[in-house]
Design a protein around this motif. Structure first.
Motif, PDB file in Angstrom:
ATOM      1  N   LYS A  70     -12.415   0.824   2.767  1.00 14.35           N
ATOM      2  CA  LYS A  70     -12.199  -0.599   2.494  1.00 14.35           C
ATOM      3  C   LYS A  70     -10.721  -0.919   2.301  1.00 14.35           C
ATOM      4  O   LYS A  70     -10.286  -2.038   2.514  1.00 14.35           O
ATOM      5  N   ASN A 112     -21.162   3.285  -0.092  1.00 10.25           N
ATOM      6  CA  ASN A 112     -21.311   2.468  -1.297  1.00 10.25           C
ATOM      7  C   ASN A 112     -21.703   1.048  -0.943  1.00 10.25           C
ATOM      8  O   ASN A 112     -21.606   0.652   0.208  1.00 10.25           O
ATOM      9  N   HIS A 209     -17.088   5.022 -10.517  1.00 10.83           N
ATOM     10  CA  HIS A 209     -15.725   4.670 -10.097  1.00 10.83           C
ATOM     11  C   HIS A 209     -15.105   3.877 -11.236  1.00 10.83           C
ATOM     12  O   HIS A 209     -15.648   2.844 -11.638  1.00 10.83           O
ATOM     13  N   GLN A 213      -6.299   1.104  -9.150  1.00 12.27           N
ATOM     14  CA  GLN A 213      -4.982   1.077  -9.823  1.00 12.27           C
ATOM     15  C   GLN A 213      -5.178   1.351 -11.314  1.00 12.27           C
ATOM     16  O   GLN A 213      -4.710   0.632 -12.180  1.00 12.27           O
ATOM     17  N   GLY A 249     -12.531   6.614  -6.917  1.00  9.89           N
ATOM     18  CA  GLY A 249     -11.106   6.590  -6.525  1.00  9.89           C
ATOM     19  C   GLY A 249     -10.276   6.067  -7.679  1.00  9.89           C
ATOM     20  O   GLY A 249     -10.531   6.416  -8.823  1.00  9.89           O
ATOM     21  N   GLY A 250      -9.307   5.231  -7.355  1.00 12.38           N
ATOM     22  CA  GLY A 250      -8.580   4.535  -8.422  1.00 12.38           C
ATOM     23  C   GLY A 250      -7.223   5.074  -8.782  1.00 12.38           C
ATOM     24  O   GLY A 250      -6.564   4.522  -9.670  1.00 12.38           O
ATOM     25  N   PHE A 251      -6.756   6.164  -8.111  1.00 11.19           N
ATOM     26  CA  PHE A 251      -5.433   6.690  -8.473  1.00 11.19           C
ATOM     27  C   PHE A 251      -4.365   5.643  -8.151  1.00 11.19           C
ATOM     28  O   PHE A 251      -4.402   5.015  -7.098  1.00 11.19           O
ATOM     29  N   GLY A 313      -8.614   5.340  -2.053  1.00 10.94           N
ATOM     30  CA  GLY A 313      -8.159   4.505  -0.942  1.00 10.94           C
ATOM     31  C   GLY A 313      -6.678   4.206  -1.083  1.00 10.94           C
ATOM     32  O   GLY A 313      -5.839   4.686  -0.324  1.00 10.94           O
ATOM     33  N   ARG A 314      -6.369   3.440  -2.107  1.00 13.23           N
ATOM     34  CA  ARG A 314      -5.003   2.978  -2.358  1.00 13.23           C
ATOM     35  C   ARG A 314      -3.986   4.131  -2.342  1.00 13.23           C
ATOM     36  O   ARG A 314      -2.924   4.029  -1.719  1.00 13.23           O
ATOM     37  N   TYR A 433      -5.531  -2.813   0.998  1.00 14.87           N
ATOM     38  CA  TYR A 433      -6.109  -4.116   0.630  1.00 14.87           C
ATOM     39  C   TYR A 433      -5.219  -5.280   1.106  1.00 14.87           C
ATOM     40  O   TYR A 433      -5.065  -6.268   0.406  1.00 14.87           O
TER      41      TYR A 433
HETATM   42  C1  LIG Z   1     -16.762   2.600  -5.364  1.00 23.58           C
HETATM   43  C2  LIG Z   1     -15.326   2.636  -5.013  1.00 23.58           C
HETATM   44  N1  LIG Z   1     -14.794   3.789  -4.615  1.00 23.58           N
HETATM   45  C3  LIG Z   1     -13.501   3.890  -4.246  1.00 23.58           C
HETATM   46  C4  LIG Z   1     -12.664   2.795  -4.322  1.00 23.58           C
HETATM   47  C5  LIG Z   1     -11.240   2.980  -3.935  1.00 23.58           C
HETATM   48  O1  LIG Z   1     -10.378   2.720  -4.985  1.00 23.58           O
HETATM   49  P1  LIG Z   1      -8.840   2.963  -4.802  1.00 23.58           P
HETATM   50  O2  LIG Z   1      -8.426   2.291  -3.558  1.00 23.58           O
HETATM   51  O3  LIG Z   1      -8.216   2.362  -6.009  1.00 23.58           O
HETATM   52  O4  LIG Z   1      -8.628   4.439  -4.740  1.00 23.58           O
HETATM   53  C6  LIG Z   1     -13.156   1.572  -4.748  1.00 23.58           C
HETATM   54  C7  LIG Z   1     -12.279   0.407  -4.865  1.00 23.58           C
HETATM   55  O5  LIG Z   1     -12.250  -0.300  -5.813  1.00 23.58           O
HETATM   56  C8  LIG Z   1     -14.530   1.488  -5.114  1.00 23.58           C
HETATM   57  O6  LIG Z   1     -15.062   0.343  -5.521  1.00 23.58           O
END
Ligand SMILES: Cc1ncc(COP(=O)(O)O)c(C=O)c1O
Length: 476
Positions: A70, A112, A209, A213, A249-251, A313-314, A433
């Motif tokens: 995404k 997801n 998750h 950020q 994710g979320g790093f 992702g980020r 994003y």
């Molecule tokens: C379920 C899930 N996994 C992974 C991510 C990816 O997060 P990020 O881009 O912060 O690593 C998200 C994004 O919010 C998410 O909702």
């Protein structure tokens, strides 16, 4: 030679006063392909994947890295991720289709989503993906029904919503009971009990998750502990030994590039935007914390042969993407004082109107997201002259400052003095994003995208929209 906080050796550098990306002049790329233009670096994508993958050496179980599509899912980027031997997380039947189309195998895909439709579930079951991450007991019933109809067994993982607060933006919080995601741990437990003997459901894992950020490395230890408590309880209550756990994710990515100026940003905004920790270290710490808990609970066998999934992702794609935009108009106005007191006051506001606005960086208005910006043609000069910056859209909110005057973004941006019409500006950390959320609002063309490949060659991975693309699906 001057050096700037945004510079990254062998990636973002200044040569002859110009910004170079992987050794190529940003101004030349802008001239060749036109602006706005996204430029991505395949080497940086690989470096970011390898940086997270280092966790595998620090923990005692298998690691499966699934890129969160995404964040950015143009096919050339998905191909680059696949060629870096990274798996993928998708969020819709459309992303699933793209992943399969670019060549990911079913066992490399996790899915997801809060509102999956039957055709999407069918696609996932049919492709025998690694895990459908289930958002509610109702969805699990639909998956069982679908798998039965197709004569298949669906691999599933239940998404938990365990109440972990992260100091990120509200819209990026996903692990709170007030958020729309996932199921409560006791609902999940009941689901495991209900489906443990189903021939059409393979109860493979649990997932959470924390949010995007996420500024706290410690939150991963907290999340992992919660997953372990649930893993343990599921085993005790149902006898099911799960084969994977997924920490999401979320790093974070440091968006401030050295602009940690408390006059420009509130402290909590600095903490979020400048958040910076090594994902592998955070995962190692989480693993060690859980290992202690496992030993105390005398449950080491539950982690034997387990696979840890991450879905970043980020942290893979944000800093690998730069948005080049040109100045298309300038004007001067008596100074407006809407928000932050500036550190270098001027008497006149010098406005720069660019060709990239929230049509390409939506989070600038929705989340008041900050993207650091420099002059690509005068990268080596002082960036001390203050400008008000705005995008091209016929929308008063299409500005680079906080139009509501709540000081969530700096009122002005520092650039070299006397910025000229046509001058190319570069916005950093624009890979995540942004293009993924871009729109043709105001009849604006979606931009071209160049990927500089591992050999340092620029490849066009998306051509700029043409007039016909603005009406592709219109019937008239
Ligand atoms: C379920 C899930 N996994 C992974 C991510 C990816 O997060 P990020 O881009 O912060 O690593 C998200 C994004 O919010 C998410 O909702």
């Amino acid at each position: 030679m001057m050096s700037f906080p945004w510079e990254i050796e062998n990636y973002l550098e200044t040569h002859n006063n110009r910004l170079h990306i992987d050794g190529l002049s940003a101004v030349d790329l802008g001239a060749e392909h036109g602006t706005p233009l996204f430029v991505f670096s395949e080497r940086r994508i690989r470096r970011n994947i390898d940086r997270i993958r280092r966790a595998e050496k620090l923990i005692e179980c298998r690691l499966k890295l699934c890129y969160a599509a995404k964040a950015m899912s143009t096919m050339g980027i998905l191909r680059a991720v696949k060629n870096a031997y990274c798996d993928i997380e998708v969020n819709s039947g459309g992303e699933l289709w793209k992943a399969l189309e670019v060549g990911f195998r079913g066992d490399q895909i996790i899915f997801n989503g809060t509102s999956k439709e039957i055709w999407e579930i069918e696609g996932a079951v049919d492709a025998e993906i690694y895990a459908i991450q289930v958002d509610s007991p109702l969805e699990l019933a639909l998956i069982e029904e679908t798998a039965k109809r197709l004569g298949k067994r669906a691999n599933i993982s239940l998404r938990l919503v365990p109440e972990i607060e992260s100091a990120t933006h509200h819209g990026l919080q996903t692990a709170l009971l007030t958020s729309k995601f996932g199921m409560m741990p006791d609902e999940a437990l009941r689901s495991f009990q209900q489906y443990k003997d189903s021939p059409h459901i393979n109860l493979a894992g649990i997932h959470l998750h924390i949010g995007s950020q996420n500024p706290s490395a410690a939150a991963y230890a907290e999340a992992f502990e919660i997953l372990f408590v649930n893993l343990h309880e599921i085993y005790n209550e149902t006898g099911i030994k799960l084969s994977h756990i997924n920490l999401g994710g979320g790093f974070p990515v440091n968006y401030l590039a050295g602009e940690e100026n408390e006059q420009l940003f509130a402290k909590d905004r600095i903490e979020m935007f400048a958040a910076d920790f090594d994902p592998a270290d955070a995962i190692q710490n989480a693993w060690l914390t859980v290992k202690r808990a496992v030993e105390n609970a005398n449950a080491s066998q539950l982690l034997d042969d387990i696979t840890l999934l991450l879905e970043p992702g980020r942290s893979i794609i944000a800093d690998a993407g730069i948005l080049l935009t040109s100045v298309r108009n300038t004007k001067q106005r008596p100074i407006a004082r809407s928000g932050n007191p500036d550190h270098r006051p001027q008497t006149t506001d010098h406005w720069l109107l660019t060709d990239a606005g929230f049509n390409l960086t939506l989070s600038m208005v929705t989340y008041h997201w900050y993207y650091h910006l420099i002059s690509a043609s005068r990268a080596g000069e002082d960036h001390n002259f203050l400008y008000k910056l705005a995008g091209p859209l016929c929308d008063g909110g299409d500005v680079y400052f906080d139009v509501e005057g709540l000081a969530r973004l700096p009122d002005h941006r520092g650039l070299p003095e006397d910025i000229k019409l046509g001058e190319v500006l570069a916005m950093f950390n624009c890979g995540a994003y942004t293009m993924a959320q871009a729109s043709q609002y105001n009849g604006r063309f979606l931009p071209a995208i160049v990927l500089i490949n591992v050999d340092g060659k620029p490849e066009l991975i998306r051509r700029r929209d043409r007039f016909e693309d603005l009406i592709t699906n219109d019937i008239y």
